[in-house]
Design an enzyme around this catalytic site. Structure first.
Site, PDB file in Angstrom:
ATOM      1  N   GLN A   1     -73.933 -21.996 -59.759  1.00 18.98           N
ATOM      2  CA  GLN A   1     -74.906 -20.955 -60.110  1.00 18.98           C
ATOM      3  C   GLN A   1     -74.235 -19.620 -60.405  1.00 18.98           C
ATOM      4  O   GLN A   1     -74.734 -18.837 -61.207  1.00 18.98           O
ATOM      5  CB  GLN A   1     -75.917 -20.766 -58.974  1.00 18.98           C
ATOM      6  CG  GLN A   1     -76.827 -21.961 -58.736  1.00 18.98           C
ATOM      7  CD  GLN A   1     -76.337 -22.821 -57.592  1.00 18.98           C
ATOM      8  OE1 GLN A   1     -75.128 -22.949 -57.368  1.00 18.98           O
ATOM      9  NE2 GLN A   1     -77.247 -23.417 -56.851  1.00 18.98           N
TER      10      GLN A   1
ATOM     11  N   ASN B   1     -78.399 -19.226 -46.831  1.00 13.86           N
ATOM     12  CA  ASN B   1     -78.204 -18.956 -48.256  1.00 13.86           C
ATOM     13  C   ASN B   1     -77.329 -20.078 -48.818  1.00 13.86           C
ATOM     14  O   ASN B   1     -76.913 -20.994 -48.107  1.00 13.86           O
ATOM     15  CB  ASN B   1     -77.562 -17.581 -48.461  1.00 13.86           C
ATOM     16  CG  ASN B   1     -77.613 -17.134 -49.910  1.00 13.86           C
ATOM     17  OD1 ASN B   1     -78.656 -17.195 -50.559  1.00 13.86           O
ATOM     18  ND2 ASN B   1     -76.483 -16.693 -50.448  1.00 13.86           N
ATOM     19  N   LYS B   2     -77.060 -20.001 -50.091  1.00  8.48           N
ATOM     20  CA  LYS B   2     -76.295 -21.053 -50.763  1.00  8.48           C
ATOM     21  C   LYS B   2     -75.016 -21.389 -50.009  1.00  8.48           C
ATOM     22  O   LYS B   2     -74.348 -20.514 -49.462  1.00  8.48           O
ATOM     23  CB  LYS B   2     -75.962 -20.610 -52.185  1.00  8.48           C
ATOM     24  CG  LYS B   2     -75.312 -21.661 -53.052  1.00  8.48           C
ATOM     25  CD  LYS B   2     -76.156 -22.927 -53.132  1.00  8.48           C
ATOM     26  CE  LYS B   2     -77.557 -22.646 -53.626  1.00  8.48           C
ATOM     27  NZ  LYS B   2     -78.451 -23.834 -53.503  1.00  8.48           N
TER      28      LYS B   2
ATOM     29  N   ARG C   1     -88.374 -28.485 -52.094  1.00  7.35           N
ATOM     30  CA  ARG C   1     -87.145 -27.914 -51.528  1.00  7.35           C
ATOM     31  C   ARG C   1     -87.508 -27.238 -50.213  1.00  7.35           C
ATOM     32  O   ARG C   1     -87.985 -26.098 -50.209  1.00  7.35           O
ATOM     33  CB  ARG C   1     -86.491 -26.914 -52.491  1.00  7.35           C
ATOM     34  CG  ARG C   1     -86.010 -27.541 -53.797  1.00  7.35           C
ATOM     35  CD  ARG C   1     -85.011 -26.649 -54.531  1.00  7.35           C
ATOM     36  NE  ARG C   1     -83.739 -26.635 -53.845  1.00  7.35           N
ATOM     37  CZ  ARG C   1     -82.755 -25.782 -54.129  1.00  7.35           C
ATOM     38  NH1 ARG C   1     -82.914 -24.883 -55.077  1.00  7.35           N
ATOM     39  NH2 ARG C   1     -81.613 -25.828 -53.474  1.00  7.35           N
TER      40      ARG C   1
ATOM     41  N   GLY D   1     -83.777 -20.216 -56.744  1.00  8.73           N
ATOM     42  CA  GLY D   1     -83.792 -18.891 -56.144  1.00  8.73           C
ATOM     43  C   GLY D   1     -85.086 -18.749 -55.354  1.00  8.73           C
ATOM     44  O   GLY D   1     -86.168 -19.027 -55.892  1.00  8.73           O
ATOM     45  N   ALA D   2     -85.000 -18.319 -54.105  1.00  7.05           N
ATOM     46  CA  ALA D   2     -86.173 -18.338 -53.221  1.00  7.05           C
ATOM     47  C   ALA D   2     -87.402 -17.652 -53.818  1.00  7.05           C
ATOM     48  O   ALA D   2     -88.486 -18.242 -53.864  1.00  7.05           O
ATOM     49  CB  ALA D   2     -85.808 -17.724 -51.870  1.00  7.05           C
TER      50      ALA D   2
ATOM     51  N   ASP E   1     -82.345 -17.454 -48.569  1.00  9.36           N
ATOM     52  CA  ASP E   1     -83.470 -18.365 -48.777  1.00  9.36           C
ATOM     53  C   ASP E   1     -84.380 -18.457 -47.561  1.00  9.36           C
ATOM     54  O   ASP E   1     -85.550 -18.791 -47.691  1.00  9.36           O
ATOM     55  CB  ASP E   1     -82.948 -19.753 -49.142  1.00  9.36           C
ATOM     56  CG  ASP E   1     -82.447 -19.797 -50.579  1.00  9.36           C
ATOM     57  OD1 ASP E   1     -83.204 -20.251 -51.435  1.00  9.36           O
ATOM     58  OD2 ASP E   1     -81.301 -19.366 -50.818  1.00  9.36           O
TER      59      ASP E   1
END
Length: 349
Positions: A198, A249-250, A92, A50-51, A239
């Site tokens: 997630q 994002n994801k 990351r 998670g950012a 993110d």
């Protein structure tokens, strides 16, 4: 259990513990961080993710990594801090909070002229400040987000942007927690979020812990629940957001946004200002992390679910074009299109 009892990172002057999210929901286990290698692996392997939480982990981890430094020369200490920050930043690359937090930690030392022990204290105080500011930021995002929602709404979310991904409350889940406090009676539908699950392992877990009405669905069921009329709004995290409002994002988020547009459902992206990168002009400029393809067909199975030697493509994120985002919710307020103007104005507040 209340949201306050879900703590992804425990941090003190002598210790850093990370809740290993790869073990959830089956086991709640904290692992201790002893140095930069531990912190790198925890971020890279998504034990913490998670950012905002990545940024917090990087800041706390940088301090922990320097805790046992024995030299007395401040210039040498600064150099070691810089090298450690460069190392952690590679864990990351897509989440801008990682480099943002590390840069902020280094900047704290830039004009300092005292002792090495004093420099360590500054790093600790800055990491603590980053963590406290994130909690306050999430609370404010929740309040702004709640102003866009109504009691009894059905809400779809993708991945995990809850308290597990932040210091507390979460970004896109924050209004859900605040709504829970006010008896709004939200009905949440959580995409499982392949391939790391997630949504299934984390979002469903923490919302159930907090007593929220949550239903788990496969990613490819989002269209059906929208067609059924069960979804009144989509809330997701981010993110990294480019200056034009494109948001990374994801993986799978952009597909949800396209579906929401088709069904006339508002799509809200929750973005801390630390995640907005005005130096990044558009979404195409965002580096997308590629991960091991075994996550797709082997990670959660006793036996591989694809033939040996199969080619895979496993991007961790995708970019949702700004045109599909109804509003961007930050801790400083709500931004609406055109985002090139509104995001800049938000950042200048």
């Amino acid at each position: 259990m209340k949201v306050e009892e879900i703590v992804p990172i425990r941090f003190s002057e002598r210790q850093m513990l990370v809740l290993d999210q790869t073990r959830l929901p089956g086991e709640e286990k904290y692992i201790e961080m002893f140095g930069k290698e531990d912190v790198f692996v925890a971020i890279k392997k998504m034990k913490v993710r998670g950012a905002p939480a990545i940024g917090i982990a990087a800041a706390c981890g940088l301090y922990i990594s320097m805790l046992d430094y024995e030299g007395r020369d401040l210039a040498d200490f600064r150099h070691e801090v810089h090298e450690t920050a460069l190392y952690l930043a590679k864990a990351r690359p897509t989440a801008v909070n990682l480099s943002w937090a590390l840069n902020r930690m280094e900047e704290k030392l830039a004009s300092y002229e005292g002792s090495v022990s004093g420099a360590k204290r500054l790093l600790y105080e800055e990491a603590t400040a980053i963590r406290k500011e994130d909690e306050a930021s999430c609370r404010r995002m929740g309040e702004y987000g709640l102003s866009l929602l109504k009691p009894g709404m059905g809400i779809l979310t993708h991945c995990n942007a809850g308290t597990l991904a932040t210091a507390k409350y979460g970004t896109s889940l924050s209004p859900i927690y605040l709504g829970q406090e006010k008896d709004y009676g939200f009905r949440v539908f959580a995409d499982e979020t392949r391939p790391a699950l997630q949504g299934a392992r984390l979002t469903a877990w923490e919302l159930m812990k907090a007593g929220v009405d949550v239903t788990l669905i496969c990613d490819n069921m989002a269209s059906q629940v929208m067609k059924n009329g069960w979804i009144d709004a989509v809330v997701v995290g981010c993110d990294r957001m480019a200056a034009n409002g494109d948001g990374a994002n994801k993986i799978g988020t952009s597909g949800v946004a396209i579906l929401a547009r088709e069904y006339g459902i508002p799509f809200y992206m929750f973005v801390p200002t630390s995640t907005i990168d005005l130096e990044c002009e558009k979404g195409e400029d965002i580096e997308i992390e590629l991960r091991d393809g075994k996550e797709i067909y082997q990670m959660w199975y006793k036996e591989p679910m694809a033939p040996e030697g199969i080619k895979t493509y496993n991007p961790s994120f995708d970019v949702t074009p700004a045109e599909y985002i109804t509003a961007v919710i930050t801790e400083k307020g709500i931004a609406y299109p055109p985002y090139t103007d509104s995001l800049k104005e938000i950042m200048e507040r």
